[in-house]
Motif scaffolding. Sequence first.
Motif, PDB file in Angstrom:
ATOM      1  N   LYS A  89       0.831  -1.213   0.000  1.00 56.72           N
ATOM      2  CA  LYS A  89       0.000   0.000   0.000  1.00 56.72           C
ATOM      3  C   LYS A  89       0.868   1.268   0.000  1.00 56.72           C
ATOM      4  O   LYS A  89       0.604   2.209  -0.745  1.00 56.72           O
ATOM      5  CB  LYS A  89      -0.901  -0.008   1.239  1.00 56.72           C
TER       6      LYS A  89
ATOM      7  N   THR B 267       0.907   3.934  -2.930  1.00 58.93           N
ATOM      8  CA  THR B 267       0.499   5.309  -2.615  1.00 58.93           C
ATOM      9  C   THR B 267       1.557   6.305  -3.068  1.00 58.93           C
ATOM     10  O   THR B 267       1.251   7.314  -3.710  1.00 58.93           O
ATOM     11  CB  THR B 267       0.260   5.454  -1.097  1.00 58.93           C
TER      12      THR B 267
ATOM     13  N   SER C 117      -4.711   9.573  -2.105  1.00 61.50           N
ATOM     14  CA  SER C 117      -3.677  10.008  -3.053  1.00 61.50           C
ATOM     15  C   SER C 117      -4.251  10.996  -4.063  1.00 61.50           C
ATOM     16  O   SER C 117      -3.639  12.027  -4.360  1.00 61.50           O
ATOM     17  CB  SER C 117      -3.091   8.799  -3.793  1.00 61.50           C
TER      18      SER C 117
ATOM     19  N   ALA D 293      -6.437   4.300   0.259  1.00 58.07           N
ATOM     20  CA  ALA D 293      -5.120   4.847  -0.112  1.00 58.07           C
ATOM     21  C   ALA D 293      -5.194   5.549  -1.463  1.00 58.07           C
ATOM     22  O   ALA D 293      -4.615   6.628  -1.652  1.00 58.07           O
ATOM     23  CB  ALA D 293      -4.085   3.725  -0.156  1.00 58.07           C
TER      24      ALA D 293
ATOM     25  N   ARG E  53       0.905   9.077  -5.971  1.00 58.89           N
ATOM     26  CA  ARG E  53       1.050  10.500  -5.622  1.00 58.89           C
ATOM     27  C   ARG E  53       2.080  11.181  -6.510  1.00 58.89           C
ATOM     28  O   ARG E  53       1.869  12.308  -6.958  1.00 58.89           O
ATOM     29  CB  ARG E  53       1.438  10.638  -4.140  1.00 58.89           C
TER      30      ARG E  53
END
Length: 733
Positions: free
Chosen positions: A305, A309, A364, A360, A313
Amino acid sequence: MSSQKKKNFQIEAFKHRVVVDPKYAEKTWKVIEDAIHEIYNHNASGLSFEELYRNAYNMVLHKFGEKLYSGLVSTMTAHLKKIAVSIEVSQGALFLEELDKKWAEHNKALQMIRDILMYMDRTFIPSTHKTPVHELGLILWRDNIIHAIKIQTRLKDTLLELVQRERGGEVINRGLMRNIVKMLMDIGSLVYQENFEKPFLIVSADFYRAESQFFIESCDSGKYLMKAEKRLNEEIERVSHYLDSRSEVKITNVVEKEMIESQMMRLVHMENSGLVNMLVDDKYDDLGRMYNLFRRVLNGLSLVKDVMTSHIRETGKQLVTDPERLKDPVDFVQCLLDEKDKHDKIINLAFNNDKMFQNALNSSFEYFINLNTRSPEFISLFVDDKLRKGLKGVIEEDVEIVLDKVMMLFRFLQEKDVFEKYYKQHLAKRLLSAKSVSEDAERSLILKLKTECGYQFTSKLEGMFTDMKTSDDTMQGFYEAYGHELGDGPMLAVHVLTTGSWPTQTATTCNLPSEILTVCDKFKTYYLGAHSGRRLSWQTNMGYADIKATFGRCQKHELNVSTYQMCILMLFNNLDGLGYREIEQATEIPSADLKRCLQSLACAKGKNVLRKEPMSKDIGEDDVFFFNDKFSSKFYKVKIGTVVAQKESEPEKQETRQKVEEDRKPQIEAAIVRIMKARRVLDHNNIVTEVTKQLQSRFLPNPVVIKKRIESLIEREFLERDKDDRKLYRYLA
């Protein structure tokens, strides 16, 4: 009537002493002992089990149970020692077969012996707390066979060797393995654990430690995961075929620790094949395998995760800050939607729709969408593109799908009020120019916004639709009253917009042609006559017109143009060769709008009803414009759009931002008053927290602005500061 007492009768044992032959016990035991020998020698068919049972019964009855029991132990032990020798001398593969065979024979013999000694098992053994016959047989087998010096180590090594050979791809006799393991379990789970399971787990850990090291050096991440999954499934299958079911969690823990947990950092970050590469290349199978394997180990999914993430991002940040992407707002939003669809599909297909990964992904998107202050504007422009042009060749349901996806992006916006500002402007243009794909689609989106943000968010938007309906009714009344006076003159369609519901527009001073002005004055007279006390101001920058034009060779067309464009074209009925400054002076259209209108009339290929000198793409103040009598089109109706900036210029952006900030002030003040009215006394930090919480569904208020609004409320005597604590505020009723 008299009652008689009941008499209790008791039958006592016969007290005459029975004299037993002193040699009785020896003789009887000899018969039973011989029978046990015969059973172990496979000659039980000639025995009378009824007679043997009676003999054993009489021995217990005549208090010779101890002799019977101890005799049984010594006789069985003697036979088992002989059996141990026969097992010890068996060579190679015959070792396990001999052990299995003798175990089966011992079990059969034990069953017969227990039948003979059933009475002893039921009476003498419980009363003396001795081990029952069957259990005794198992213990003696353990002590004399399994724990025999020459058998114990050999048995362990043979079983481990067979497992190792099977791991190497050889086919082994699983039935024999199952029988031997069952034998160890039947004797006792501790026997199974000590003599097989513990060494099995130690050897397995060494094996998988070495194998994982080899694979990690020679395979990419995807192939390694396939091999780890294969090994894990093999061990689960092995347990189901011939090991104790309780061994499954232990051996899978070994595989998980050595093949997954110890290598997961390298697998996730492996160059050219790690998690990021899998995400980029949509490797659903590899991602699903990673998810299913990593979920078995501590912090495995958290690692996946976190890396996912970080990747999303970073990718999103690049997307929303890329200057090239910002040139096309529709493409910008489409890229966001594609990115969301891509990762939604990954989470659905590979990560079992895991909530942790969905959260998540959402956090993001919320992070990077709000990095770009223009995201609310661009999302509104995207909606405008879809609802204005419509989706060519697709049905209403597809528009709904697009709107649902847009709403998903809208939820991530922290400045929803900025979106509302732009959306209102774009909706106004669609409604007033009748360019909306459908009223149902428009109302559907407003309903979604109302569900998301509440009635206040959409009340003005709904007011715009009300105005459109009211305007239709007004125009019907106008033509009923003045239709006979208008004759063959220009037809007028007016939308009367309620100030406050519609985006505020700067009043324009465009000079309308006299023919149009006449009918406009008639409408004004009619409307103000019906609605006293109201004031009308014409918004010529928001209108459009259909005009008929005749070009060279009597070629006629109907031109769909903006009101500004109509004012320009009407000048060419009487004059030709008009300079830019002459047109500007005659129409009084604002300079920026005039240049855009002339550009669309003279420079757009296929729509150039005017021509200009010198010929160029841009409009200069020294340019001269002529009626283009050579204009031709294969269509009778020609729509001439205005060259409009798709997104706001920097000054326009600043102006919108300023309007938004102004609109926020009363909302922040209202929230402060609501909170203080309920709480009466509150410190500064708690007011900021509460206000932020109340308003975050529309925007994230700036703490500095909240402080200024508190100061303003203190000045207007809604609040006061505490005399002793400057950070404490009191509500003034």
